[in-house]
Design a protein around this motif. Structure first.
Motif, PDB file in Angstrom:
ATOM      1  N   LEU A   1       0.544  -1.619  -0.106  1.00 43.33           N
ATOM      2  CA  LEU A   1       0.304  -0.131   0.004  1.00 43.33           C
ATOM      3  C   LEU A   1       1.225   1.283  -0.103  1.00 43.33           C
ATOM      4  CD1 LEU A   1      -2.512   1.666   0.356  1.00 43.33           C
ATOM      5  CD2 LEU A   1      -2.355   1.212   3.004  1.00 43.33           C
ATOM      6  N   THR A   2       0.446   2.474  -0.806  1.00 46.80           N
ATOM      7  CA  THR A   2       1.309   3.452  -1.290  1.00 46.80           C
ATOM      8  C   THR A   2      -0.179   4.578  -0.492  1.00 46.80           C
ATOM      9  OG1 THR A   2       2.547   2.860  -2.479  1.00 46.80           O
ATOM     10  CG2 THR A   2       2.819   4.881  -2.181  1.00 46.80           C
ATOM     11  N   VAL A   3       0.807   5.335   0.586  1.00 48.86           N
ATOM     12  CA  VAL A   3       0.628   6.289   1.190  1.00 48.86           C
ATOM     13  C   VAL A   3       0.791   7.852   1.010  1.00 48.86           C
ATOM     14  CG1 VAL A   3      -0.171   7.184   3.107  1.00 48.86           C
ATOM     15  CG2 VAL A   3       0.176   4.925   3.148  1.00 48.86           C
TER      16      VAL A   3
ATOM     17  N   SER B   1      -7.989   5.127  -3.234  1.00 53.58           N
ATOM     18  CA  SER B   1      -8.789   5.005  -2.557  1.00 53.58           C
ATOM     19  C   SER B   1      -9.553   6.301  -2.533  1.00 53.58           C
ATOM     20  CB  SER B   1      -8.275   4.424  -1.203  1.00 53.58           C
ATOM     21  OG  SER B   1      -9.189   4.394  -0.365  1.00 53.58           O
ATOM     22  N   VAL B   2     -10.958   5.623  -2.589  1.00 53.59           N
ATOM     23  CA  VAL B   2     -12.081   6.966  -2.537  1.00 53.59           C
ATOM     24  C   VAL B   2     -12.237   7.546  -1.216  1.00 53.59           C
ATOM     25  CG1 VAL B   2     -14.666   8.549  -3.573  1.00 53.59           C
ATOM     26  CG2 VAL B   2     -12.612   6.874  -4.807  1.00 53.59           C
ATOM     27  N   SER B   3     -11.608   8.365  -0.423  1.00 51.14           N
ATOM     28  CA  SER B   3     -12.142   8.608   0.934  1.00 51.14           C
ATOM     29  C   SER B   3     -13.634   9.086   1.281  1.00 51.14           C
ATOM     30  CB  SER B   3     -11.424   9.718   1.416  1.00 51.14           C
ATOM     31  OG  SER B   3     -10.349   9.575   1.755  1.00 51.14           O
TER      32      SER B   3
ATOM     33  N   ALA C   1     -12.140  -1.894   0.680  1.00 52.99           N
ATOM     34  CA  ALA C   1     -12.142  -1.557  -0.303  1.00 52.99           C
ATOM     35  C   ALA C   1     -10.642  -1.833  -0.845  1.00 52.99           C
ATOM     36  CB  ALA C   1     -12.788  -0.080  -1.239  1.00 52.99           C
ATOM     37  N   VAL C   2      -9.779  -1.215   0.436  1.00 55.50           N
ATOM     38  CA  VAL C   2      -8.867  -1.559   0.365  1.00 55.50           C
ATOM     39  C   VAL C   2      -8.047  -3.001   0.436  1.00 55.50           C
ATOM     40  CG1 VAL C   2      -5.921  -0.285   1.760  1.00 55.50           C
ATOM     41  CG2 VAL C   2      -7.827   1.256   1.066  1.00 55.50           C
ATOM     42  N   VAL C   3      -8.189  -3.264   1.292  1.00 56.29           N
ATOM     43  CA  VAL C   3      -7.567  -5.129   1.966  1.00 56.29           C
ATOM     44  C   VAL C   3      -8.267  -5.768   0.183  1.00 56.29           C
ATOM     45  CG1 VAL C   3      -8.031  -6.695   3.105  1.00 56.29           C
ATOM     46  CG2 VAL C   3      -7.714  -4.422   3.970  1.00 56.29           C
TER      47      VAL C   3
ATOM     48  N   LEU D   1      -3.664   2.704  -3.824  1.00 54.01           N
ATOM     49  CA  LEU D   1      -2.473   4.865  -3.796  1.00 54.01           C
ATOM     50  C   LEU D   1      -3.512   4.892  -2.629  1.00 54.01           C
ATOM     51  CD1 LEU D   1      -0.575   6.548  -3.607  1.00 54.01           C
ATOM     52  CD2 LEU D   1      -1.933   7.603  -6.013  1.00 54.01           C
ATOM     53  N   LEU D   2      -3.063   5.738  -1.526  1.00 52.10           N
ATOM     54  CA  LEU D   2      -3.811   6.482  -0.309  1.00 52.10           C
ATOM     55  C   LEU D   2      -3.637   8.071  -0.665  1.00 52.10           C
ATOM     56  CD1 LEU D   2      -4.229   5.071   2.620  1.00 52.10           C
ATOM     57  CD2 LEU D   2      -5.805   4.245   0.399  1.00 52.10           C
TER      58      LEU D   2
END
Length: 197
Positions: free
Chosen positions: A19-21, A47-49, A99-101, A111-112
């Motif tokens: 996961l890239t932040v 990812s949509v917050s 959704a991320v997992v 990407l977050l």
């Protein structure tokens, strides 16, 4: 790396993408960099917050953010459905966990694009995530970008500038720093860090 279809079995953990932040001060150009990068590589899943903030002109529910009420946000937090959440400039923002997992398990690069406090929480709950700090070329340029938006009151801009000073001081907590002098260059460097070719 080719995008994996969702119908296939999960990717073994040793080859699963990290996961890239992406984080950095408000006004540094995170959204612009991400938007450019996804035009070139749409397979990178952003990812949509969820947020309690009101939509800005042109923003769409489910595309830019999930716009939720305070009550809905309380419920998401209480049920542990957010990977991270934070309050910023009077509004709350959070990343839906499932959704991320799911995307990572399917072998897709994720990407977050989130604020500093959220980045810290993600690192705590997913220690193998990669934290990337987007820095402005200098302070004056950051001030120019923040005041040039024209979408926020003077009071909100003041709060954002005060927060930006704190955020800039946290740069050393990140794995990598990219300086936003050119959107194209930063997008390319970010893709390389994510090992997307």
């Amino acid at each position: 790396m080719a995008a994996t279809s969702r119908g296939t079995s999960p990717v073994p953990p040793d080859v699963r993408p990290r996961l890239t932040v992406l984080s950095g001060p408000s006004g540094v150009g995170k959204s612009t960099v991400v938007s450019h990068m996804r035009k070139v590589h749409p397979e990178v899943w952003l990812s949509v917050s969820a947020t309690t903030r009101k939509p800005r002109p042109g923003e769409k529910h489910g595309v830019h953010y999930f716009f939720v009420t305070d009550e809905e946000m309380d419920k998401l937090i209480a049920n542990g459905e957010l990977l991270e959440w934070a309050e910023f400039a009077g509004n709350r923002y959070g990343t839906p966990r499932n959704a991320v997992v799911e995307r990572l398990e399917a072998g897709e690069p994720v990407l977050l694009e989130i604020e500093l406090e959220g980045a810290r929480q993600v690192k705590e709950s997913m220690s193998d995530s990669q934290l990337v700090f987007l820095a402005p070329p200098n302070w004056d340029e950051l001030v120019r970008r923040l005041t040039g938006r024209g979408t926020e009151s003077a009071e909100v801009i003041e709060r954002r500038l005060a927060a930006a000073k704190i955020e800039l001081a946290a740069e050393s907590e990140f794995d990598t720093t990219l300086v936003n002098t050119s959107v194209e260059d930063v997008a390319r460097e970010l893709l390389a860090l994510m090992e997307v070719v």
